[in-house]
Structure formats: structure tokens, C-alpha cells
Design a protein around this motif. Structure first.
Motif, PDB file in Angstrom:
ATOM      1  N   ARG A  88       0.833  -1.208   0.000  1.00  0.00           N
ATOM      2  CA  ARG A  88       0.000   0.000   0.000  1.00  0.00           C
ATOM      3  C   ARG A  88       0.867   1.257   0.000  1.00  0.00           C
ATOM      4  O   ARG A  88       0.589   2.210  -0.731  1.00  0.00           O
ATOM      5  N   GLU A  89       1.920   1.240   0.814  1.00  0.00           N
ATOM      6  CA  GLU A  89       2.807   2.402   0.875  1.00  0.00           C
ATOM      7  C   GLU A  89       3.492   2.636  -0.468  1.00  0.00           C
ATOM      8  O   GLU A  89       3.602   3.767  -0.923  1.00  0.00           O
ATOM      9  N   LYS A  91       2.369   1.769  -3.361  1.00  0.00           N
ATOM     10  CA  LYS A  91       1.350   2.242  -4.287  1.00  0.00           C
ATOM     11  C   LYS A  91       1.051   3.714  -4.043  1.00  0.00           C
ATOM     12  O   LYS A  91       0.893   4.491  -4.976  1.00  0.00           O
ATOM     13  N   MET A  92       1.003   4.124  -2.773  1.00  0.00           N
ATOM     14  CA  MET A  92       0.751   5.521  -2.444  1.00  0.00           C
ATOM     15  C   MET A  92       1.870   6.402  -2.976  1.00  0.00           C
ATOM     16  O   MET A  92       1.618   7.466  -3.530  1.00  0.00           O
ATOM     17  N   ASN A  95       1.498   6.675  -6.673  1.00  0.00           N
ATOM     18  CA  ASN A  95       0.373   7.556  -6.988  1.00  0.00           C
ATOM     19  C   ASN A  95       0.755   9.013  -6.784  1.00  0.00           C
ATOM     20  O   ASN A  95       0.361   9.873  -7.556  1.00  0.00           O
ATOM     21  N   GLN A  96       1.542   9.292  -5.735  1.00  0.00           N
ATOM     22  CA  GLN A  96       1.991  10.660  -5.513  1.00  0.00           C
ATOM     23  C   GLN A  96       2.891  11.104  -6.667  1.00  0.00           C
ATOM     24  O   GLN A  96       2.779  12.228  -7.138  1.00  0.00           O
TER      25      GLN A  96
END
Length: 178
Positions: A88-89, A91-92, A95-96
Motif C-alpha cells: 500500500r505504501e 502504491k501511495m 500515486n503521488q
């Protein structure tokens, strides 16, 4: 504590015995904390992973296997929580990066749009009659007042106002054509 004692604690835990859960928590907390410390996460600490692991154990206690060592199940749950969090991190962060790249594209598009609009305006200004263009540019680009322009060109302020009005209407019509 022996594996046999752990077996009975897990069996009681599966039935919802809170005391068995507390005993297992105290037995495995420090081991699981040490295991969690081996992973780096910018958002969560080892304590967070341990807490999440035991919450999951409590929530999913009916699915615990009595024939598999409890510590093995515990480590698998903890490891999966950590790996899911790390995914998740990651992916975040990607995405950023995507959003930052999107902002750069938007800024580039805005610059292109502004340049095109400025080109349209300059083309329209060039089409104005010479005197009207001069008055319009003195007022809009040089920020001179009607009175200052009137004194500079030796004409009345009403004439200045008329030229600015006619130039503005002409330019609006020119923009509609594009």
C-alpha cells in the motif's frame, strides 16, 4: 510454555476465552515485536503491526488451526499484514509521483494555453487602426489613465474612452472567431 499448553490456550481462544487470548498475547508479544522490527515502514511501527496481528487473531479466532503451531500462524499473519502495508505504501508513493507528473503536464498545458491566448490577443491588437491601437496599448500595457493619455496625445478624455471601448469590443469579437 510447552506446545501442549499453547494447544489448549488456542482451543480456548477459538471458543472466545479472553483470558487465553491475554496469555497468548503476553507469551508472544515480544517475539512478534522483534520479528516486526526487521521490516521498515515509514507509516507504521513494529508495535502497530503486533497490535494489528493480535486484533486479526481475535477477529479470526474461529479459523485458527489447532494442528498447526500457534507461533507459525501468528508469524504468517504478521508477515502478511506487513507485506500488505508495504505494498500500500509503495502504491501511495507511486500515486503521488503520478499526481506530481500530472501537475507538471497541467502546468505545461496551461502555459501553452496562455501563450495561445496571448498570441490571439496580439493578433487582434495588430488589426486595430493605428491610433486606436496606440491608445489601447497606452492604457492597458502602460497603465496610463485616460487623462494622462489625453495630455500625451492632445485629445479629449471622451475620445480616449471611445477608442478604448471600440478596441475592447473589436477584440472580444476577434476572440469569438477562434
Amino acid at each position: 510454555m510447552k506446545n501442549q499448553d499453547t494447544y489448549f490456550l488456542v482451543k480456548s481462544l477459538k471458543k472466545g476465552d479472553l483470558k487465553s487470548f491475554e496469555k497468548l498475547y503476553r507469551m508472544y508479544y515480544s517475539k512478534l515485536h522483534g520479528f516486526s522490527n526487521k521490516f521498515y515502514s515509514p507509516t507504521l511501527q513494529a508495535d502497530d503491526f503486533v497490535q494489528q496481528t493480535f486484533l486479526k487473531v481475535w477477529d479470526e479466532r474461529e479459523h485458527l488451526k489447532e494442528d498447526v503451531l500457534f507461533d507459525k500462524q501468528l508469524y504468517v499473519i504478521c508477515r502478511n499484514l506487513i507485506l500488505n502495508n508495504l505494498k500500500r505504501e509503495k502504491k501511495m508513493v507511486s500515486n503521488q509521483d503520478f499526481h506530481l507528473n500530472s501537475y507538471e503536464v497541467i502546468e505545461e498545458n496551461e502555459e501553452i494555453f496562455l501563450k495561445e491566448e496571448l498570441d490571439k490577443l496580439n493578433t487582434g491588437i495588430e488589426k486595430l487602426p493605428k491610433k486606436r491601437r496606440e491608445i489601447f496599448l497606452l492604457h492597458k500595457r502602460e497603465n496610463l489613465t485616460y487623462e494622462e493619455i489625453a495630455q500625451y496625445l492632445f485629445i479629449s478624455t471622451k475620445t480616449i474612452a471611445n477608442h478604448i471601448y471600440l478596441a475592447s469590443n473589436f477584440l472580444k469579437e476577434e476572440f469569438k472567431k477562434f
